[in-house]
Every structure is written in C-alpha cells, then in structure tokens.
Design a protein around this motif. Structure first.
Motif, mmCIF file in Angstrom:
data_model
loop_
_atom_site.group_PDB
_atom_site.id
_atom_site.type_symbol
_atom_site.label_atom_id
_atom_site.label_comp_id
_atom_site.label_asym_id
_atom_site.label_seq_id
_atom_site.Cartn_x
_atom_site.Cartn_y
_atom_site.Cartn_z
ATOM 1 N N SER A 192 0.804 -1.226 0.000
ATOM 2 C CA SER A 192 0.000 0.000 0.000
ATOM 3 C C SER A 192 0.834 1.273 0.000
ATOM 4 O O SER A 192 0.327 2.340 -0.379
ATOM 5 C CB SER A 192 -0.955 0.009 1.202
ATOM 6 O OG SER A 192 -0.230 -0.080 2.415
ATOM 7 N N ARG B 267 1.912 3.417 2.244
ATOM 8 C CA ARG B 267 1.374 4.537 3.028
ATOM 9 C C ARG B 267 0.167 5.200 2.379
ATOM 10 O O ARG B 267 -0.145 6.358 2.648
ATOM 11 C CB ARG B 267 2.461 5.592 3.284
ATOM 12 C CG ARG B 267 3.706 5.067 3.958
ATOM 13 C CD ARG B 267 3.426 4.561 5.354
ATOM 14 N NE ARG B 267 2.895 5.600 6.220
ATOM 15 C CZ ARG B 267 2.429 5.393 7.447
ATOM 16 N NH1 ARG B 267 2.393 4.155 7.936
ATOM 17 N NH2 ARG B 267 1.978 6.383 8.172
ATOM 18 N N ARG B 268 -0.511 4.472 1.523
ATOM 19 C CA ARG B 268 -1.763 4.971 0.949
ATOM 20 C C ARG B 268 -2.943 4.243 1.599
ATOM 21 O O ARG B 268 -2.758 3.209 2.239
ATOM 22 C CB ARG B 268 -1.770 4.762 -0.570
ATOM 23 C CG ARG B 268 -0.811 5.696 -1.299
ATOM 24 C CD ARG B 268 -1.039 5.618 -2.803
ATOM 25 N NE ARG B 268 -0.686 4.300 -3.324
ATOM 26 C CZ ARG B 268 -0.965 3.884 -4.560
ATOM 27 N NH1 ARG B 268 -1.638 4.686 -5.389
ATOM 28 N NH2 ARG B 268 -0.603 2.687 -4.968
ATOM 29 N N PRO B 269 -4.156 4.766 1.445
ATOM 30 C CA PRO B 269 -5.309 4.148 2.111
ATOM 31 C C PRO B 269 -5.510 2.695 1.688
ATOM 32 O O PRO B 269 -5.262 2.308 0.544
ATOM 33 C CB PRO B 269 -6.484 5.030 1.672
ATOM 34 C CG PRO B 269 -5.864 6.350 1.354
ATOM 35 C CD PRO B 269 -4.522 6.035 0.774
ATOM 36 N N LEU C 275 -5.261 4.819 8.137
ATOM 37 C CA LEU C 275 -5.314 4.654 6.682
ATOM 38 C C LEU C 275 -6.207 3.487 6.264
ATOM 39 O O LEU C 275 -6.270 3.162 5.077
ATOM 40 C CB LEU C 275 -3.898 4.421 6.131
ATOM 41 C CG LEU C 275 -2.901 5.564 6.330
ATOM 42 C CD1 LEU C 275 -1.519 5.159 5.841
ATOM 43 C CD2 LEU C 275 -3.379 6.822 5.615
ATOM 44 N N ASP D 246 -7.755 4.665 -8.124
ATOM 45 C CA ASP D 246 -6.294 4.624 -8.123
ATOM 46 C C ASP D 246 -5.672 5.406 -6.972
ATOM 47 O O ASP D 246 -4.442 5.443 -6.843
ATOM 48 C CB ASP D 246 -5.732 5.130 -9.454
ATOM 49 C CG ASP D 246 -6.185 6.551 -9.785
ATOM 50 O OD1 ASP D 246 -6.796 7.210 -8.920
ATOM 51 O OD2 ASP D 246 -5.924 6.995 -10.917
ATOM 52 N N ALA D 247 -6.494 6.013 -6.111
ATOM 53 C CA ALA D 247 -5.954 6.703 -4.938
ATOM 54 C C ALA D 247 -5.632 5.729 -3.807
ATOM 55 O O ALA D 247 -4.966 6.102 -2.838
ATOM 56 C CB ALA D 247 -6.936 7.757 -4.444
ATOM 57 N N LEU D 248 -6.107 4.485 -3.936
ATOM 58 C CA LEU D 248 -5.885 3.497 -2.886
ATOM 59 C C LEU D 248 -4.553 2.786 -3.090
ATOM 60 O O LEU D 248 -4.018 2.730 -4.203
ATOM 61 C CB LEU D 248 -7.021 2.470 -2.881
ATOM 62 C CG LEU D 248 -8.429 3.003 -2.630
ATOM 63 C CD1 LEU D 248 -9.450 1.877 -2.720
ATOM 64 C CD2 LEU D 248 -8.515 3.691 -1.279
ATOM 65 N N GLY D 249 -4.055 2.205 -2.009
ATOM 66 C CA GLY D 249 -2.843 1.412 -2.101
ATOM 67 C C GLY D 249 -3.137 -0.060 -2.294
ATOM 68 O O GLY D 249 -2.437 -0.760 -3.020
ATOM 69 N N VAL E 56 -3.958 -0.674 -8.523
ATOM 70 C CA VAL E 56 -4.208 -0.999 -7.121
ATOM 71 C C VAL E 56 -4.093 -2.515 -6.932
ATOM 72 O O VAL E 56 -4.623 -3.290 -7.727
ATOM 73 C CB VAL E 56 -5.600 -0.507 -6.678
ATOM 74 C CG1 VAL E 56 -5.869 -0.877 -5.225
ATOM 75 C CG2 VAL E 56 -5.712 1.000 -6.866
#
Length: 265
Positions: A77, A79-81, A111, A134-137, A167
């Motif tokens: 991830s 450090r992404r949600p 997160l 695509d904002a997620l990890g 993702v």
C-alpha cells in the motif's frame, strides 16, 4: 511496389508494438517481501496492480492468514489508504478486526477503511469499485466458505480492475478450497512456532509458514517468514534466536568430565 512495402512495414511495426505491449503487461511493478528466498522465487517480490489469493487451511488458521494479509497490505500500500471488505459471515466466524492489533503489526489504522458486506455479491461489487480507485494502495476482499459467485469470471473482472488502476488486490479466503482463477499468486498460510523470547517480552515474533502454491510466471515454494513489525517487512527467522553460552575458558577440564558423566548415564 513502394506503397506496398510501406504498408507492409507499417503492419509489421504495429505487430511488434502489440507484442511489446503484451510483454510489458506481464512485467508489473513489484515490491519486495524482504525475505530473500521468496523474493528470488517471485523475481523481485509481489506484483503490484494484480490480484493475489491467501487461503487459511480449513478455516482453523484464520487469524494467521489475516495477519499475513495485513503484512502484505502494509508492503504494497506504500502509506496509501487501504480498503478492507469483509463479508458479514466472516466477522461472525472470526471476529472483528482489531485496530490495536494492526497497529502492533506496524500498520496505521488511520489509513484503513473497513466495509461490511451483507453477502458475497455485494462484497464483489464493492471490491470492483474500490479497485477502480487509483488513490488506494490496496484492497482486501475477505470471503468465508465456498461460494459459486466467486468464479473465474468474477476473478477476471477483479484482475482487470486491478491492472487498470494499479491498485493491488488481496483475496482472503477462509474455509475454502482453491478454484481456477486469474490470480497472480496463491498462498496457503499456517502458523509457525515463534522462537522463545526474552522474559520481559509477552509475545513471540509473528512467524508464518507461507506456501506459494501458484505463481503465474515462475516456480513455487514454501518458507518460514518472520514479520518485522518495526521495519514492516518479512524476513528469514534467526537460526539461533537465543544466545548460546560458551564453555568458560578458565575451566576447560569440566567439558570432558561432563561428557564422560553423560556417557556413563
């Protein structure tokens, strides 16, 4: 003739570009486990923007598989949600996720977004929607038991969504048998014995018996992996976790004497 040659060259160039594009599709970005042997087998680590399956043997290893998936999610991830989708029945069987437990494993609970789905169909739709963001990890989809809805067609839809967004998807299966799928890797996870720890430490180091039973682009294998909570990576466990006391240099005569007593006994 000149025009025919030009058209032929254009067709050949187009064919080469398509072949090269297909080759690139099978060379995804990867993140290393930290475990040297597993990373070597996977040619660099776990593929990003792909689906990976983790099975808990017989449902008895649900806590172990959950911890392993949490570690994988932390690795991919970046450090992404992270979205964790759970079928309601999974929470009834194995309990709710512990935010303090995830924090002890090194993950940031701030997160994490958890979603409870009433049934498998809802869980699959939610997972597909989440993988498109695509904002997620990473996206974890946890499904309990055998289910006909999670077939090859559903697996293909999840894989295409992961490839399109980049993702990574982690499919956690409890009390289920592996079926044909488009997953990049498939793991069967069991608990391994933790080494003895210092008296001041209440719990041993998390150790996993991780068996890679499917690897689309290479060999399989089985390893004992230690999860390093501070570094947030998997590693080989220490061969001798406890120090060994050497024979005192000023009393060398005691060693052979002790050996004789043992043989006599």
């Amino acid at each position: 003739m000149s025009g025919a040659r030009t058209n032929t060259l254009a067709v050949l160039r187009g064919s080469i570009e398509r072949i090269e594009a297909q080759g690139e599709a099978y060379s995804p970005r990867k993140v290393a486990f930290g475990h040297a042997d597993a990373d070597a087998t996977l040619q660099g680590g776990l593929a990003l923007g792909a689906m990976h399956e983790v099975f808990a043997e017989g449902g008895r290893q649900s806590a172990t598989a959950t911890g392993f998936v949490a570690g994988l999610a932390g690795r991919v991830s970046a450090r992404r949600p992270l979205v964790w989708i759970r079928q309601d029945f999974a929470e009834i069987e194995s309990g709710a996720l512990s935010m303090s437990g995830l924090a002890e494993l090194g993950l940031d609970p701030r997160l994490l977004v958890t979603v409870r789905a009433a049934d498998v169909e809802t869980a699959l739709r939610t997972a597909a929607d989440a993988l498109a963001c695509d904002a997620l990890g990473a996206v974890v989809l946890e499904v309990w038991g055998e289910t006909r809805q999670l077939d090859l067609v559903a697996s293909r839809k999840l894989t295409l969504a992961a490839q399109a967004s980049g993702v990574t998807g982690l499919l956690l299966r409890m009390a289920a048998e592996p079926q044909p799928s488009t997953a990049e890797t498939r793991w069967i996870v069991r608990a391994a014995h933790s080494p003895p720890s210092a008296p001041s430490v209440a719990w041993g180091t998390p150790l996993f018996d991780a068996q890679l039973v499917r690897n689309r682009h290479g060999p399989v294998g089985r390893w004992i992996m230690e999860w390093k909570c501070d570094e947030c990576l998997f590693a080989k466990p220490a061969a001798d976790p406890q120090p060994v006391v050497a024979t005192p240099a000023h009393r060398p005569h005691q060693a052979p004497a002790l050996a004789k007593r043992r043989r006599a006994g």
